[in-house]
Design an enzyme around this catalytic site. Structure first.
Site, PDB file in Angstrom:
ATOM      1  CG  HIS A 156       6.447  -4.112  11.723  1.00  0.00           C
ATOM      2  ND1 HIS A 156       6.525  -5.270  12.472  1.00  0.00           N
ATOM      3  CD2 HIS A 156       6.179  -3.114  12.618  1.00  0.00           C
ATOM      4  CE1 HIS A 156       6.293  -4.992  13.739  1.00  0.00           C
ATOM      5  NE2 HIS A 156       6.091  -3.691  13.862  1.00  0.00           N
ATOM      6  CD  GLU A 157       6.355   0.703  12.272  1.00  0.00           C
ATOM      7  OE1 GLU A 157       5.325   1.196  12.788  1.00  0.00           O
ATOM      8  OE2 GLU A 157       7.180   0.019  12.924  1.00  0.00           O
TER       9      GLU A 157
END
Length: 345
Positions: free
Chosen positions: A134-135
């Site tokens: 996600h990051e």
């Protein structure tokens, strides 16, 4: 560099553009910003107000940098995510002592990731893989860069609040930016799913963010039903209260993120990307602003039409007008970026 292969067989996406997974509302704003002539120069100058070097040194001195000899599993996860999304540089990842579960991507020239010990304690390895990817999705999209600049603009703009009607104008800007940020989180959730390729792990992340580690006490179908109930809850007053509750939120609520990633995985776009059908970053410069704005408006309309929220029904006409106004604004931006030509060329 991203030369190592992941720990198990996962589909890789050579040359994938972040446009493949970005929510339409997020993607339209990013395409418009990227198309502005000279915007990168301004962006770098604005980002210079945010001392990336000092922040990195803070974590280098006060946190633990993952690598071959420390937090090896996290090092492997971020390397794998960079490999799958074909990121040219593997971001550094730091572990910070903090009981609160959190993760963030920071920086512009060499973005890096920070995760807290509370996050590591909350999730198993497959869930962590989703969170870290996600990051990485934030980094590939450039969210950290653009959002840093926007936060600076918001801080500068707040100094003008003393002007007549200044508070109203600035509040409207902040509301719009926070809505963009929330859609950027949905984009990054899709990136997390593309890297982990484990929908159940992605959904467990959302459930744990809401209810903690006691998964044996939770049920995915019941949690999805909860999301539907939240959408349809109450009358117009409740819908307005939900709207007010979201104004200061940087992230959508966990039940909403759960429903959104589940919907995206099941409606065909995710499977199409896995099959190799996705836009390439080599074509990013030719992306049409007006097309992306139309896609964003269509996504909002579909969301409004499928929503059972009575408040949404009352304001749908206003929202449609706002979407059309946004389309006109981005069309003008596109013509200016293209030297006065058509933004859809």
């Amino acid at each position: 560099m991203t030369t190592n292969t992941p720990d198990r067989a996962r589909t890789r996406f050579p040359g994938i553009s972040s446009r493949a997974y970005e929510h339409p509302a997020d993607r339209s704003a990013l395409v418009a910003l990227r198309s502005l002539t000279g915007f990168d120069v301004v962006l770098r100058k604005m980002s210079g107000l945010f001392n990336e070097r000092a922040i990195r040194l803070t974590f280098l001195g006060g946190a633990v940098r993952a690598g071959e000899d420390q937090f090896r599993n996290l090092h492997d996860m971020v390397r794998d995510a960079a490999y799958i999304l074909d990121l040219p540089e593997v971001p550094e990842i730091y572990v910070m002592q903090d009981p609160r579960a959190n993760a963030m991507a920071i920086g512009s020239d060499h973005p890096f990731i920070v995760v807290t010990t509370g996050l590591l304690d909350l999730h198993d390895d497959e869930e962590l893989r989703f969170v870290i990817a996600h990051e990485v999705g934030h980094i590939l999209s450039g969210h950290a860069v653009y959002q840093t600049m926007m936060m600076i603009l918001m801080q500068l703009g707040s100094r003008l609040a003393w002007l007549p009607l200044g508070n109203i104008g600035i509040a409207a800007i902040i509301m719009g930016l926070r809505e963009w940020f929330r859609k950027a989180e949905l984009s990054a959730d899709r990136a997390g799913l593309l890297c982990g390729q484990d929908l159940e792990a992605a959904k467990r992340v959302m459930m744990k963010l809401a209810g903690g580690t006691r998964l044996s006490e939770m049920n995915a179908e019941a949690f999805l039903a909860q999301a539907r109930e939240y959408d349809a809850a109450g009358d117009v007053r409740d819908g307005f209260l939900k709207f007010l509750n979201l104004l200061n939120q940087s992230h959508p609520y966990s039940v909403i993120r759960f429903a959104e990633v589940d919907k995206w995985a099941r409606e065909g776009e995710y499977q199409s990307i896995l099959a190799g059908n996705y836009p390439r970053r080599d074509d990013d410069s030719s992306a049409s602003i007006s097309d992306e704005v139309k896609n964003a408006a269509r996504a909002y309309r579909e969301s409004w039409e499928s929503s059972a929220d009575p408040f949404v029904g009352k304001v749908r006409d206003i929202a449609d007008a706002a979407a059309n106004a946004a389309g006109g604004l981005f069309d003008r931006i596109g013509r200016r970026a293209n030297g006065g030509g058509s933004s859809s060329d």
